[in-house]
Design a protein around this motif. Structure first.
Motif, PDB file in Angstrom:
ATOM      1  N   TYR D  90      82.649 -56.930  64.641  1.00  0.00           N
ATOM      2  CA  TYR D  90      81.377 -56.691  65.308  1.00  0.00           C
ATOM      3  C   TYR D  90      80.217 -56.827  64.328  1.00  0.00           C
ATOM      4  CZ  TYR D  90      84.742 -55.134  68.698  1.00  0.00           C
ATOM      5  OH  TYR D  90      85.810 -55.097  69.547  1.00  0.00           O
ATOM      6  N   THR D  91      79.012 -56.806  64.873  1.00  0.00           N
ATOM      7  CA  THR D  91      77.806 -56.957  64.071  1.00  0.00           C
ATOM      8  C   THR D  91      77.155 -55.589  63.890  1.00  0.00           C
ATOM      9  OG1 THR D  91      77.484 -59.189  64.915  1.00  0.00           O
ATOM     10  CG2 THR D  91      75.560 -58.100  63.973  1.00  0.00           C
ATOM     11  N   PRO D 179      74.428 -50.598  74.572  1.00  0.00           N
ATOM     12  CA  PRO D 179      75.830 -50.781  74.157  1.00  0.00           C
ATOM     13  C   PRO D 179      76.634 -51.438  75.292  1.00  0.00           C
ATOM     14  CG  PRO D 179      75.035 -48.546  73.659  1.00  0.00           C
ATOM     15  CD  PRO D 179      74.006 -49.175  74.559  1.00  0.00           C
ATOM     16  N   GLN D 252      75.190 -55.314  74.563  1.00  0.00           N
ATOM     17  CA  GLN D 252      75.227 -55.960  73.252  1.00  0.00           C
ATOM     18  C   GLN D 252      76.532 -56.718  73.067  1.00  0.00           C
ATOM     19  OE1 GLN D 252      74.912 -52.348  70.998  1.00  0.00           O
ATOM     20  NE2 GLN D 252      77.097 -52.105  70.738  1.00  0.00           N
ATOM     21  N   GLU D 253      76.570 -57.581  72.075  1.00  0.00           N
ATOM     22  CA  GLU D 253      77.790 -58.277  71.619  1.00  0.00           C
ATOM     23  C   GLU D 253      78.288 -59.343  72.607  1.00  0.00           C
ATOM     24  OE1 GLU D 253      79.076 -58.370  68.804  1.00  0.00           O
ATOM     25  OE2 GLU D 253      78.788 -56.498  67.733  1.00  0.00           O
ATOM     26  N   VAL D 254      77.570 -59.552  73.700  1.00  0.00           N
ATOM     27  CA  VAL D 254      77.953 -60.635  74.613  1.00  0.00           C
ATOM     28  C   VAL D 254      76.711 -61.429  74.996  1.00  0.00           C
ATOM     29  CG1 VAL D 254      79.974 -59.512  75.627  1.00  0.00           C
ATOM     30  CG2 VAL D 254      77.734 -59.112  76.632  1.00  0.00           C
ATOM     31  N   ILE D 307      90.113 -40.361  72.898  1.00  0.00           N
ATOM     32  CA  ILE D 307      90.045 -41.729  73.385  1.00  0.00           C
ATOM     33  C   ILE D 307      89.606 -41.683  74.840  1.00  0.00           C
ATOM     34  CG2 ILE D 307      91.309 -43.905  73.512  1.00  0.00           C
ATOM     35  CD1 ILE D 307      93.379 -42.628  71.680  1.00  0.00           C
ATOM     36  N   VAL D 308      88.548 -42.418  75.137  1.00  0.00           N
ATOM     37  CA  VAL D 308      87.833 -42.231  76.398  1.00  0.00           C
ATOM     38  C   VAL D 308      87.947 -43.445  77.325  1.00  0.00           C
ATOM     39  CG1 VAL D 308      85.547 -41.857  77.407  1.00  0.00           C
ATOM     40  CG2 VAL D 308      86.152 -40.748  75.250  1.00  0.00           C
ATOM     41  N   GLU D 309      88.229 -43.182  78.587  1.00  0.00           N
ATOM     42  CA  GLU D 309      88.044 -44.207  79.620  1.00  0.00           C
ATOM     43  C   GLU D 309      86.751 -43.887  80.362  1.00  0.00           C
ATOM     44  OE1 GLU D 309      91.196 -44.761  82.510  1.00  0.00           O
ATOM     45  OE2 GLU D 309      90.161 -46.478  83.400  1.00  0.00           O
ATOM     46  N   PHE D 354      78.822 -45.628  75.605  1.00  0.00           N
ATOM     47  CA  PHE D 354      79.300 -45.981  74.274  1.00  0.00           C
ATOM     48  C   PHE D 354      80.254 -47.168  74.393  1.00  0.00           C
ATOM     49  CE2 PHE D 354      81.675 -44.849  70.276  1.00  0.00           C
ATOM     50  CZ  PHE D 354      80.582 -44.867  69.425  1.00  0.00           C
ATOM     51  N   PRO D 355      80.224 -48.099  73.445  1.00  0.00           N
ATOM     52  CA  PRO D 355      81.020 -49.314  73.622  1.00  0.00           C
ATOM     53  C   PRO D 355      82.449 -49.221  73.106  1.00  0.00           C
ATOM     54  CG  PRO D 355      79.598 -49.550  71.721  1.00  0.00           C
ATOM     55  CD  PRO D 355      79.324 -48.181  72.293  1.00  0.00           C
ATOM     56  N   SER D 356      82.847 -48.091  72.583  1.00  0.00           N
ATOM     57  CA  SER D 356      84.199 -47.958  72.034  1.00  0.00           C
ATOM     58  C   SER D 356      84.897 -46.801  72.719  1.00  0.00           C
ATOM     59  CB  SER D 356      84.117 -47.682  70.530  1.00  0.00           C
ATOM     60  OG  SER D 356      85.361 -47.239  70.009  1.00  0.00           O
ATOM     61  N   ALA D 357      86.206 -46.951  72.955  1.00  0.00           N
ATOM     62  CA  ALA D 357      86.994 -45.862  73.529  1.00  0.00           C
ATOM     63  C   ALA D 357      87.161 -44.707  72.551  1.00  0.00           C
ATOM     64  CB  ALA D 357      88.363 -46.382  73.951  1.00  0.00           C
ATOM     65  N   SER D 358      87.080 -44.987  71.259  1.00  0.00           N
ATOM     66  CA  SER D 358      87.355 -43.956  70.251  1.00  0.00           C
ATOM     67  C   SER D 358      86.081 -43.213  69.892  1.00  0.00           C
ATOM     68  CB  SER D 358      87.934 -44.590  68.989  1.00  0.00           C
ATOM     69  OG  SER D 358      89.123 -45.281  69.277  1.00  0.00           O
ATOM     70  N   VAL D 359      86.080 -41.918  70.130  1.00  0.00           N
ATOM     71  CA  VAL D 359      84.873 -41.135  69.853  1.00  0.00           C
ATOM     72  C   VAL D 359      85.218 -39.873  69.085  1.00  0.00           C
ATOM     73  CG1 VAL D 359      83.794 -41.966  71.975  1.00  0.00           C
ATOM     74  CG2 VAL D 359      84.946 -39.759  71.978  1.00  0.00           C
TER      75      VAL D 359
END
Lengths: 375, 375, 375, 375
Positions: D90-91, D179, D252-254, D307-309, D354-359
């Motif tokens: 990622y950036t 995000p 972001q990122e797309v 870990i979030v859905e 948030f763009p990540s499942a891991s928080v």
């Protein structure tokens, strides 16, 4: 007669990681049966600034046989997230990697808490009782943030859980390091005399302005309270005797046990002067102490990108126009544009410099004392 | 009579960034009208290892008036991606941040290219002609990778574009730094005598085994070719006179212009011995040189995590069981488990150590010469 | 009669962080009183690949009432370092941030252990006994590495501590995710038929070549042993019945409980076929399965840097010359160079693509099945 | 009669990297011979927020044949440092990796510049002239910072160089992404009606408070000036007609070219309404627009790590107590503590997550509209 001192160790949960595990920090506590100041020390809120842990190690060694009065709480390595974040070989310890939030800028200060407290103050109240009420008042404000229904950000959560401990103390020491740095200390202007009890040659005097750090979060409320009450009830002298300092113990990313022993002695000298021991453990060294007001502690940014040799060393006296650094420009190695020179814009003492030779334009090359004076 | 030397500078495109911009590196070239060895130098393929740029600066200064024979190509700061990747205050320069690929492990070596070439060799061929044919053969192999329809990875692309230059040379010097490191040099076993021309006190002798680095990518093909031909045509002595070295110029993240001048002199001393000048510029210092075989250059990993003081300094002679480092355990500051000790498993010379005090278990604390001998 | 199944949970220490704390992982174990295969599953060795944890959650739910034979060990979130390393909002989970070492490339395989073992094999040995001896032999080799006087690197230490568990198993499943990815599975060529028991549409058949991953570290020793013994004692049929797979459960950085339930069912279908239950829990879906040999699983690298729209979706059938992606070049927005097109070099199925629109030249845009066939 | 429009492209140097190279950004400019508003657009000041570049691409396509009045300046990919900083796949584009400084928080606003300007205002001055004088005044303040003897930080330097352009404009659009986000727009309260010209369903109304971003740095001075003058000279109506917006174009990122075309149309619809074309290019869609005041745009932080859905999608109407997300706790997979539920604290619309499942605990899970209303 020797005081009786109880030692106790517990763990404080300050965060939870992505594996769902609690992250805790060790809390070492020495408590005397004799009354005395309450002291709080922490280290490594910035994860790469690790020398403070060594200092706390030496303090704990010394305290095991010291004639303590009051209470001392020591929290080494107080940021389990920042301490464990490697990026390359170094520790990315200054800010939350998710959002850039500086780990030492999310402490709590709320002017409205001050205002509401001053409203209720009985101008004849007993000082100790008043301090207790004020502590409860502020800590209640902190707790309200911590228990918000919408939650609270990670850095703030970490900061507030530590601040709750710190706000009970009369003396707060937050141990840091600079990048490549000489030893220096941030001191609230009103505690200027206390700077002379530390064996630290460079002193920054800071005003009553909250910018998010622990020292400010500690002294700003007391300082402001004192001013507000002085204004409202000028007949009484409103002094609370609370002091807080950020102490910069040299350079980040390195530790030195011998230097740590000296650092510990410097702190014990200050604590001795403040009556934390039934007899002083150490007295301060006779030495020169340079001081500046915060507005004169200036940052020199690189004008160009390149590779830098830092010629002026932290702590060195530098005159206006003297050479501070050289910058290599790899694109022009064949002619006289190859090496750029960076000179002092005025008389100054560099206190710290950037820890990497590679800099973009706009990098903090040096932080410098200007218009400095002897304390 | 003085040789005439032409100087020339151009830029080589080695990558393209996410803004769609070409990233190029400067290529400085000195070419004499007198015949002599072809030399290739590069620096900073690992972005935080910047002292080599200073060395190249001093070399360029010296070459502007040197009686050069042959040709010298210098490519400072040869990795524009790695040099510009900050993560915190340091440069994340050792590997591609996208995938962890070490920037010095994607050079090309293909055994099948060797086999196919040996097939065609005329055992009576002129040596210079043979070298030219072999260079073309290998570079053609490189070009095939670079022009693959499916594309090629970033590190490999960067490496191959540099390798094409390097493979034309008789002498290749890849300038690196260790983390916190003494000066040392990697030398192919067959070029052991050449190590004495450098003023570098620590020498690692490496076998004919390709692990992806530029020095290996240069000498392994020639070494292997020489062995294959020697086996096939034992009557002729197959020596190609190509040498390649990785030179470690002290520590990463710092530069030192004075030290760089000495480093440049060391290289010019070697180049003088190799006939690159019509008269020698410098002769090597008389000094002790410790050497090991690569298999005896050992890594000491941390057994536990913690905060480390590196007591043994790079270059220091250490006896078995002597103390190398101390580790602080912040969880046990109150008792005798607070400080762990790390001792030397055998007689050794630490060559470099980890640049951060903060280590997890399994960190490369030290790399050490063991079973070392005088060269 | 229902088997009796004992459930047990313990924690395995796999690393130690810079705070000096042990990092452990939970180990969930179901053990039947009926004999049956021994199964080992782990997830998230790459820290951002988290869907496997959800799959293990569903497996544990199912196993609490399943008629298990043998034993199943499940280790979710098996990499506490990689799982907790944020860099920006994402998890930097594929490699050790200190040195770039891929967390799934430091497992152990030592050919010499094979050779020494084959020496001692009694060609008439009982198969179960032989397997036990071999396991002990390999695990002893692992233990020697783990207890080396010089220590062992972090990734290797983590890998080996897990591998010791895995090597006892008959069936090993390592749960991963791709970047943006369709579900696919790596299968050793000899276990090709087993791929049909999973509900996974894309199958990669891999040869007996060790490249550092857990699946290879599991099957390469058995495969090699089988070949060596077959060669030495051709009269006996040397089959050990050990299988290992890397299962790619969709995309990294996201979880999906519903999809996880299907993923769990797919695994239970395979385990049912392998006799892990006294009666099958599920049978595999009737579905099309595309397969390739590893050599035909190709990476398409970006030729230029820029901003990419990924048009071809993972799992989609793409014909030669069809459009895969578009690249925007911000430097040329005003003319027809603004948008570049990337087409398929041949008929292919994209299995995964890069998860970010921003790419340098040399980025792995797509990994693709070419020359694929129905299984 | 068609206006004559001149197109021009130049490059603006905004920074210098560690290789000593200038980093520039392309500046696309369309200038009509007919008078009209001056418009400034930029994109990707946060490096991972790249859809705005696609929008600018479509705008440039459209402007090549549009009947422009006035002038439009477009600066895509305006942050060459942030756009090129990869960390993993990622950036790392939101903040300076050296110090955590948000790239969109170092623009300039100095209340004292306002005060000194108001002093000099002739209350009868021509409006156009007054605007010109004010622009010069503010830009002079910016230039003083940029040319400071002590230098200026990287983010501030980048911001100020862009702000100089932007401050000349009557309309400023800063294109961002969230995000994982629905499209939304930040609108100063006074320009509320203008929000209806964009085809953007979610509108945040912001007060006159400077927090460092470009939109604020543009409208706060004008808004404040207008208020100060209105107070001082109430007889005249002090309206300057300057508007500035932060437009969030999805995730972001797309990138998505089709969506970008719609985004461009939305902007052209607004510009049409503002008289930027001799005849309108587009009119706004008839659609529902939800709005909130900034104080009601709330962040929901995770209470625990895991870990979030993310079940509630951006833009979805959610009632109090409805489920927003599920958290998996890998340490407790065997019982009913395995899955935690996160519910809406009140009626809300999630705008981004948030763009990540891991928080970790304390992560910004969702930002939400509460107390929202139709615009």
């Amino acid at each position: 007669m020797e005081p009786k001192v109880k030692f106790n160790k517990e763990y404080l949960v300050v965060a939870q990681n992505a594996s769902g595990r609690n992250l805790n920090v060790p809390v070492y506590r020495f408590k005397s049966d004799l009354p005395g100041p309450k002291v709080y020390l922490q280290s490594s809120i910035h994860g790469a600034e690790v020398q403070g842990n060594v200092v706390i190690y030496h303090l704990i060694q010394a305290l095991q046989s010291a004639p303590l009065k009051g209470e001392i709480i020591l929290v080494p390595n107080c940021n389990p997230v920042g301490s464990n974040l490697k990026s390359g070989e170094y520790t990315l310890g200054r800010f939350d990697p998710v959002n850039g939030q500086n780990w030492n800028r999310a402490y709590h200060f709320d002017q409205s808490l001050l205002d509401s407290f001053v409203e209720q103050v009985d101008p004849k109240a007993d000082m100790a009782e008043l301090k207790g009420l004020f502590r409860d008042h502020i800590k209640q404000g902190i707790d309200e943030v911590l228990t918000s229904e919408w939650g609270v950000g990670l850095a703030q959560q970490l900061n507030l859980k530590l601040q709750r401990f710190a706000f009970d103390a009369d003396i707060v020491l937050d141990l840091h390091n600079g990048p490549v740095s000489t030893r220096h200390i941030y001191v609230p202007e009103y505690a200027r005399e206390s700077a002379k009890f530390f064996n630290i040659p460079h002193v920054i005097l800071i005003p009553n302005k909250f910018a998010g750090a622990l020292d400010e979060a500690t002294f700003c409320p007391w300082w402001t309270l004192s001013e507000l009450l002085q204004q409202k009830y000028p007949e009484r002298h409103w002094q609370f005797g609370v002091e807080a300092f950020t102490v910069e113990m040299g350079s980040q990313e390195v530790i030195d046990f011998n230097a740590g022993e000296h650092d510990a002695r410097s702190i014990l000298s200050y604590l001795s002067a403040k009556g934390c021991f039934s007899e002083p453990l150490f007295t301060p060294d006779v030495m020169q102490r340079h001081a500046v007001f915060l507005r004169d502690y200036k940052t020199l940014f690189s004008q160009q990108g390149g590779i830098v040799e830092y010629l002026a060393k932290p702590g060195q006296i530098v005159k206006k126009h003297e050479l501070l650094a050289r910058v290599l420009n790899v694109d022009e190695l064949e002619d006289n544009r190859a090496v750029g020179e960076i000179s002092a814009p005025c008389d100054l003492i560099p206190i710290l410099h950037f820890p990497s030779a590679s800099v973009l334009g706009g990098t903090q090359l040096y932080k410098c004392f200007t218009n400095y004076f002897d304390l």
